[in-house]
Design a protein around this motif. Sequence first.
Motif, PDB file in Angstrom:
ATOM      1  N   TRP A 145      32.960  42.773  42.491  1.00 39.35           N
ATOM      2  CA  TRP A 145      33.066  41.430  43.041  1.00 39.35           C
ATOM      3  C   TRP A 145      31.528  40.699  42.845  1.00 39.35           C
ATOM      4  O   TRP A 145      31.449  39.485  42.456  1.00 39.35           O
ATOM      5  CB  TRP A 145      33.580  41.276  44.568  1.00 39.35           C
ATOM      6  N   ALA A 146      30.308  41.391  43.575  1.00 39.46           N
ATOM      7  CA  ALA A 146      29.100  40.772  43.248  1.00 39.46           C
ATOM      8  C   ALA A 146      28.420  40.702  42.052  1.00 39.46           C
ATOM      9  O   ALA A 146      27.917  39.645  41.756  1.00 39.46           O
ATOM     10  CB  ALA A 146      28.219  41.671  44.018  1.00 39.46           C
ATOM     11  N   THR A 147      28.688  41.663  41.140  1.00 37.35           N
ATOM     12  CA  THR A 147      28.026  41.583  39.598  1.00 37.35           C
ATOM     13  C   THR A 147      29.043  40.735  38.631  1.00 37.35           C
ATOM     14  O   THR A 147      28.564  40.270  37.707  1.00 37.35           O
ATOM     15  CB  THR A 147      27.880  42.741  39.030  1.00 37.35           C
ATOM     16  N   GLY A 148      30.424  40.639  38.784  1.00 34.49           N
ATOM     17  CA  GLY A 148      31.163  40.094  37.857  1.00 34.49           C
ATOM     18  C   GLY A 148      31.201  40.936  36.285  1.00 34.49           C
ATOM     19  O   GLY A 148      31.675  40.386  35.403  1.00 34.49           O
ATOM     20  N   GLU A 149      31.029  42.364  36.592  1.00 35.14           N
ATOM     21  CA  GLU A 149      30.892  43.135  35.564  1.00 35.14           C
ATOM     22  C   GLU A 149      31.847  44.168  35.651  1.00 35.14           C
ATOM     23  O   GLU A 149      31.972  44.731  36.626  1.00 35.14           O
ATOM     24  CB  GLU A 149      29.491  43.737  35.190  1.00 35.14           C
ATOM     25  N   VAL A 150      32.520  44.602  34.329  1.00 35.26           N
ATOM     26  CA  VAL A 150      33.183  45.915  34.663  1.00 35.26           C
ATOM     27  C   VAL A 150      32.388  47.057  34.769  1.00 35.26           C
ATOM     28  O   VAL A 150      31.216  47.086  34.389  1.00 35.26           O
ATOM     29  CB  VAL A 150      33.828  46.231  33.242  1.00 35.26           C
ATOM     30  N   GLU A 151      32.876  47.786  35.746  1.00 39.26           N
ATOM     31  CA  GLU A 151      32.008  49.044  36.286  1.00 39.26           C
ATOM     32  C   GLU A 151      33.042  50.306  36.097  1.00 39.26           C
ATOM     33  O   GLU A 151      34.234  50.196  36.408  1.00 39.26           O
ATOM     34  CB  GLU A 151      31.649  49.139  37.699  1.00 39.26           C
TER      35      GLU A 151
END
Length: 515
Positions: free
Chosen positions: A95-101
């Motif tokens: 949610w914070a990064t907007g990136e797939v983890e």
Amino acid sequence: MSTGTNSVGNYELLHEVAQAVASADSFEAALADTVALVCRSTAWMYGEVWTVDADRDELVPSDVWYGSGDAVAAFRRVTEQTTFPATVGLPGRVWATGEVEWIPDVSDTSPEFFIRATAAQDAGLKAAVGVPIVDLDEVIAVLVFFTGEPKPTDERWVRLVSTIGILGGLYARKERVAELAEQAEELEERIEASPVGVVVFDPEKRVVDVNAQATQILGLAEADLRETGYDERRLEYLDSEGHPVEQDEMPVARVLETGSPVRGSQLGLATPQGDRWLLVNAAPVTDDRGVVEEVVVVIEDMTSRHSWEEEIERQNERLSQFASAVSHDLRNPLSTAATALALAREDPSDRNFDMVERALGRMDAIIDDVLQLAREGRTVISPTAVSLAAMAGQAWESIQPPDATLEVVGDLTVVADPDRLQRLLENLFRNSIEHGGPAVTVRIGATADGFFVEDDGPGIPAAERDTVFELGYTTGDSGTGFGLAIVREIVNAHDWEICVTGNDAGGARFEVTVG
């Protein structure tokens, strides 16, 4: 299907997700369909959705989830009691990064890093991936998927789920009635920039919309497709055998007849630029009564992949031929060598050892020719323009026939691999000398669509002209029977054609068509 799905499988999953998102009644329904499709089509056994609670400024578990079994149900109950602020836990970080983890194994992480680690371990969950659903640079939801075994990061899968996240975000954008005009413009831009072709047909099977990629694949200008009423019946589809597909079996016709999507059709298509092979997906757009108003067709050019598969099939066939020819042609000299060696044990005279040496030399020549045959069959990638007369001179000089004569009749510029063209000419020249005698006259020159090589030797009987290019064919005592087979492979590698006839002098004439 594993997480490392092939490209065709990935595209099919994307198409299904796109169609599910487009036909969903709500944003939550679109996410539910997406999670279910991903879990059913891949090795990800459990999926869940986290949504943003703006009042509490944290992620809360949505009612949307997919999985089965008591262990998964227990994990779900723990999830329902959990929330995540930004940067906390896997959903919070996404949610914070907007990136797939991607987490290869949640059981190897600390509870601070993955808060539900104990519950996940009890449920047998290992690898995890978090996927942001983004709308206008804002994360509005997070999808989380788990597998039952550890999985190292798969970059192709990361790209795939990133695209799935984008598709999920498109639905949220669609719900904004106030921004409908802006959304339509952005969607049009995406279609135009899409790496796959998109064509929209009306119920009369006429093209009403098309993107630039589709015009390239079909080999037709947009004006030709739209303004002249170009319809599906003028697109000549081919089946896997290259036969025309019946009108009622064409994708748009099938969708209009059944009202159901057509997915994963692999078809050939005759275009002005030549035959192409396509992966075709077609889906209906219906009104409130369920009547089909349009058919959206997504096409992907699979010509390179199809050609590669054909090349592999051809190579396998050639390998089988090589194995058969080698086993057959090596048997005689091998038997001769074994017999001569047995005789030499009783009578170690030069005569017996000479017989062994000749047999081994024969086998060596056969092996050399087979290796050359294998090399020459590879498709020519970067041909260059060369002079036929110059290549003929080099080929003649390389074989150095003492008494034969070469006559060059004019010249021709040929686009070819120079080394392989020279070997083609060398083999044709050697064939003339072997069958026409050491004093044979060989002529080479241009034809209307290629070139010829002929001689004044005894020629090739009409009944044998269809077999002279076969592996192992020879009428001489010293030849291996691979020379003209090598010529045929070089011709095929250039996508040329060759035939053998007679000439006015009674000799053999080989004509190569390069057009």
